[in-house]
Scaffold this motif. Structure first.
Motif, PDB file in Angstrom:
ATOM      1  N   ASP A 116      -4.636 -38.406  58.835  1.00 17.27           N
ATOM      2  CA  ASP A 116      -4.545 -38.246  60.377  1.00 17.27           C
ATOM      3  C   ASP A 116      -4.397 -39.633  61.195  1.00 17.27           C
ATOM      4  O   ASP A 116      -3.706 -39.679  62.202  1.00 17.27           O
ATOM      5  CB  ASP A 116      -5.928 -37.531  60.871  1.00 17.27           C
ATOM      6  N   ILE A 117      -5.177 -40.780  60.326  1.00 19.91           N
ATOM      7  CA  ILE A 117      -4.996 -41.835  61.076  1.00 19.91           C
ATOM      8  C   ILE A 117      -3.570 -42.676  60.752  1.00 19.91           C
ATOM      9  O   ILE A 117      -2.806 -43.142  61.584  1.00 19.91           O
ATOM     10  CB  ILE A 117      -6.011 -42.844  60.540  1.00 19.91           C
ATOM     11  N   VAL A 118      -3.280 -42.360  59.542  1.00 16.84           N
ATOM     12  CA  VAL A 118      -1.797 -42.915  59.052  1.00 16.84           C
ATOM     13  C   VAL A 118      -0.906 -42.407  59.938  1.00 16.84           C
ATOM     14  O   VAL A 118       0.311 -42.991  60.448  1.00 16.84           O
ATOM     15  CB  VAL A 118      -1.601 -42.925  57.583  1.00 16.84           C
ATOM     16  N   ASN A 119      -0.707 -41.139  60.277  1.00 17.79           N
ATOM     17  CA  ASN A 119       0.305 -40.111  60.793  1.00 17.79           C
ATOM     18  C   ASN A 119       0.036 -40.230  62.616  1.00 17.79           C
ATOM     19  O   ASN A 119       0.687 -39.669  63.133  1.00 17.79           O
ATOM     20  CB  ASN A 119       0.354 -38.849  60.417  1.00 17.79           C
ATOM     21  N   LYS A 120      -0.816 -41.237  62.958  1.00 15.25           N
ATOM     22  CA  LYS A 120      -1.176 -41.437  64.425  1.00 15.25           C
ATOM     23  C   LYS A 120      -1.721 -40.315  65.160  1.00 15.25           C
ATOM     24  O   LYS A 120      -1.305 -40.189  66.273  1.00 15.25           O
ATOM     25  CB  LYS A 120       0.082 -42.272  65.004  1.00 15.25           C
ATOM     26  N   ASP A 156     -14.203 -47.531  50.284  1.00 14.26           N
ATOM     27  CA  ASP A 156     -13.758 -48.560  49.153  1.00 14.26           C
ATOM     28  C   ASP A 156     -13.418 -47.636  48.010  1.00 14.26           C
ATOM     29  O   ASP A 156     -12.517 -47.627  47.327  1.00 14.26           O
ATOM     30  CB  ASP A 156     -14.789 -49.483  48.925  1.00 14.26           C
ATOM     31  N   THR A 157     -14.397 -46.402  47.686  1.00 13.73           N
ATOM     32  CA  THR A 157     -14.311 -45.544  46.768  1.00 13.73           C
ATOM     33  C   THR A 157     -12.929 -44.651  46.945  1.00 13.73           C
ATOM     34  O   THR A 157     -12.325 -44.311  45.824  1.00 13.73           O
ATOM     35  CB  THR A 157     -15.426 -44.446  46.612  1.00 13.73           C
ATOM     36  N   ALA A 158     -12.834 -44.113  48.277  1.00 14.50           N
ATOM     37  CA  ALA A 158     -11.858 -43.123  48.569  1.00 14.50           C
ATOM     38  C   ALA A 158     -10.379 -43.719  48.320  1.00 14.50           C
ATOM     39  O   ALA A 158      -9.472 -43.237  47.765  1.00 14.50           O
ATOM     40  CB  ALA A 158     -11.714 -42.582  49.994  1.00 14.50           C
ATOM     41  N   GLN A 159     -10.262 -45.329  48.859  1.00 15.55           N
ATOM     42  CA  GLN A 159      -9.038 -45.793  48.926  1.00 15.55           C
ATOM     43  C   GLN A 159      -8.704 -46.195  47.346  1.00 15.55           C
ATOM     44  O   GLN A 159      -7.302 -46.318  47.055  1.00 15.55           O
ATOM     45  CB  GLN A 159      -9.216 -47.242  49.361  1.00 15.55           C
ATOM     46  N   LYS A 160      -9.626 -46.110  46.343  1.00 13.44           N
ATOM     47  CA  LYS A 160      -9.100 -46.444  45.133  1.00 13.44           C
ATOM     48  C   LYS A 160      -8.069 -45.112  44.703  1.00 13.44           C
ATOM     49  O   LYS A 160      -7.216 -45.301  43.705  1.00 13.44           O
ATOM     50  CB  LYS A 160     -10.285 -46.486  44.020  1.00 13.44           C
ATOM     51  N   LYS A 161      -8.228 -43.973  45.204  1.00 15.78           N
ATOM     52  CA  LYS A 161      -7.571 -42.867  44.659  1.00 15.78           C
ATOM     53  C   LYS A 161      -6.546 -42.642  45.714  1.00 15.78           C
ATOM     54  O   LYS A 161      -5.269 -42.282  45.474  1.00 15.78           O
ATOM     55  CB  LYS A 161      -8.481 -41.646  44.740  1.00 15.78           C
ATOM     56  N   LEU A 162      -6.544 -42.910  47.173  1.00 15.28           N
ATOM     57  CA  LEU A 162      -5.771 -42.498  48.240  1.00 15.28           C
ATOM     58  C   LEU A 162      -4.682 -43.651  48.680  1.00 15.28           C
ATOM     59  O   LEU A 162      -3.476 -43.374  48.666  1.00 15.28           O
ATOM     60  CB  LEU A 162      -6.290 -42.090  49.416  1.00 15.28           C
ATOM     61  N   ASN A 163      -5.234 -44.830  48.633  1.00 15.37           N
ATOM     62  CA  ASN A 163      -4.489 -46.113  48.554  1.00 15.37           C
ATOM     63  C   ASN A 163      -3.584 -45.734  49.943  1.00 15.37           C
ATOM     64  O   ASN A 163      -2.353 -46.140  49.788  1.00 15.37           O
ATOM     65  CB  ASN A 163      -3.639 -46.348  47.498  1.00 15.37           C
ATOM     66  N   GLU A 164      -4.079 -45.542  51.108  1.00 14.37           N
ATOM     67  CA  GLU A 164      -3.591 -45.529  52.356  1.00 14.37           C
ATOM     68  C   GLU A 164      -3.586 -46.764  53.020  1.00 14.37           C
ATOM     69  O   GLU A 164      -4.282 -47.704  52.638  1.00 14.37           O
ATOM     70  CB  GLU A 164      -4.097 -44.477  53.240  1.00 14.37           C
ATOM     71  N   PRO A 165      -2.586 -47.003  53.705  1.00 18.78           N
ATOM     72  CA  PRO A 165      -2.318 -48.141  54.383  1.00 18.78           C
ATOM     73  C   PRO A 165      -3.395 -48.199  55.729  1.00 18.78           C
ATOM     74  O   PRO A 165      -3.032 -48.245  56.902  1.00 18.78           O
ATOM     75  CB  PRO A 165      -0.807 -47.953  54.881  1.00 18.78           C
TER      76      PRO A 165
END
Length: 292
Positions: free
Chosen positions: A193-197, A210-219
């Motif tokens: 939702d954040i990435v898609n504005k 930090d934990t979620a980003q290891k899997k999702l790797n969103e900008p």
């Protein structure tokens, strides 16, 4: 003959006393064993790496390792048994007495404290920040979120994060953030939702990010600290649960002082909030400390 008979009687008496003492010893052992109380512990199933269910006798993850260390010290008093369930069923079961203790990534809140008992020593410190798009250099805190008319992702009213923004708006009437409520939304969809504005920011714990980003790797990236919250265990509120809470509190204090909590948070969450310098500690954390 008399002497022989007297010896036999004396011998029989000694044997009877010996057997009686054995019987008493066995009874005492049985009684001691029966004093070990089984504690039913529950956590939300979709809350890794805080708890990873293995079996009724084994829980892995951050809370699993903490409870294993506590169980080792309290094995003569308690036996822990574990269950996981849907997030909305945890507190229903805790209130009814089906469960004795709820573990997860639960913030202390004054509302929950009215219904449940809670840890006086935190299991973790949660550093809340704003998650924003990587190319967004305007939103760095709640003031700049309000100034840019940024859209904050909705938060459940029962969530202490809702109270943080609500209190900000009361204290800063000229810098109000638009606050909306919502039900449960999983992390992956919140980040998208954040990435898609669709939204511009979400208030989120640093360790979870930090934990979620290891899997999702969103900008996405994090702002500076907005608030620091104590994470606690919640207990079924009754006269018999108070001692359980006190015993576990002593263990949590010991585990914090000897560095175990710091090591486990580094192991499972990738950071150590116990020794890191936080940018800001909120009044909520201070009031929690005073309430202890």
């Amino acid at each position: 003959m008399k002497k022989s008979r007297l010896s036999l009687i004396a011998g029989t008496a000694v044997l009877a006393l010996f057997l009686a003492s054995c019987g008493k010893s066995g009874t005492a052992s049985s009684t001691s064993s029966s004093k070990v109380k089984t504690v039913q512990i529950v956590g939300p199933s979709a809350s890794q790496p805080y708890q990873i269910y293995k079996s009724k006798d084994k829980l892995s993850g951050y809370n699993g390792d903490i409870l294993a260390a506590i169980q080792k010290d309290l094995k003569n008093k308690y036996k822990f048994q574990y269950q996981v369930t849907e997030a909305n069923s945890v507190f229903v079961g805790l209130q009814s007495g089906k469960y004795d203790l709820a573990v997860g990534n639960y913030y202390y809140s004054t509302e929950r404290a009215k219904t449940y008992d809670y840890s006086r020593n935190p299991t973790l410190l949660s550093d809340l920040r704003l998650v924003v798009r990587k190319d967004d250099n305007k939103i760095t805190d709640l003031a700049s979120l309000a100034k840019t008319n940024g859209k904050l992702e909705p938060i459940d009213v029962a969530d202490p994060r809702y109270g943080i923004v609500e209190n900000w708006n009361k204290q800063h009437p000229e810098q109000k953030v638009t606050l909306k409520s919502s039900g449960f939304v999983d992390t992956a969809n919140q980040f998208k939702d954040i990435v898609n504005k669709q939204y511009d920011a979400i208030l989120y714990p640093r360790t979870n990010f930090d934990t979620a980003q290891k899997k999702l790797n969103e900008p996405l990236k994090l702002s500076k600290s907005i608030a620091v919250f104590p994470v606690v265990y919640y207990y079924h509120k009754s006269s018999t649960s108070t001692q359980l809470r006190k015993d576990i509190d002593k263990e949590l204090l010991k585990l914090r002082k000897n560095g175990t909590l710091a090591k486990l948070s580094q192991k499972w969450l990738g950071s150590d909030p116990f020794t890191a310098k936080n940018d800001r500690v909120t009044d909520v954390t201070k009031s929690y400390a005073q309430e202890k």
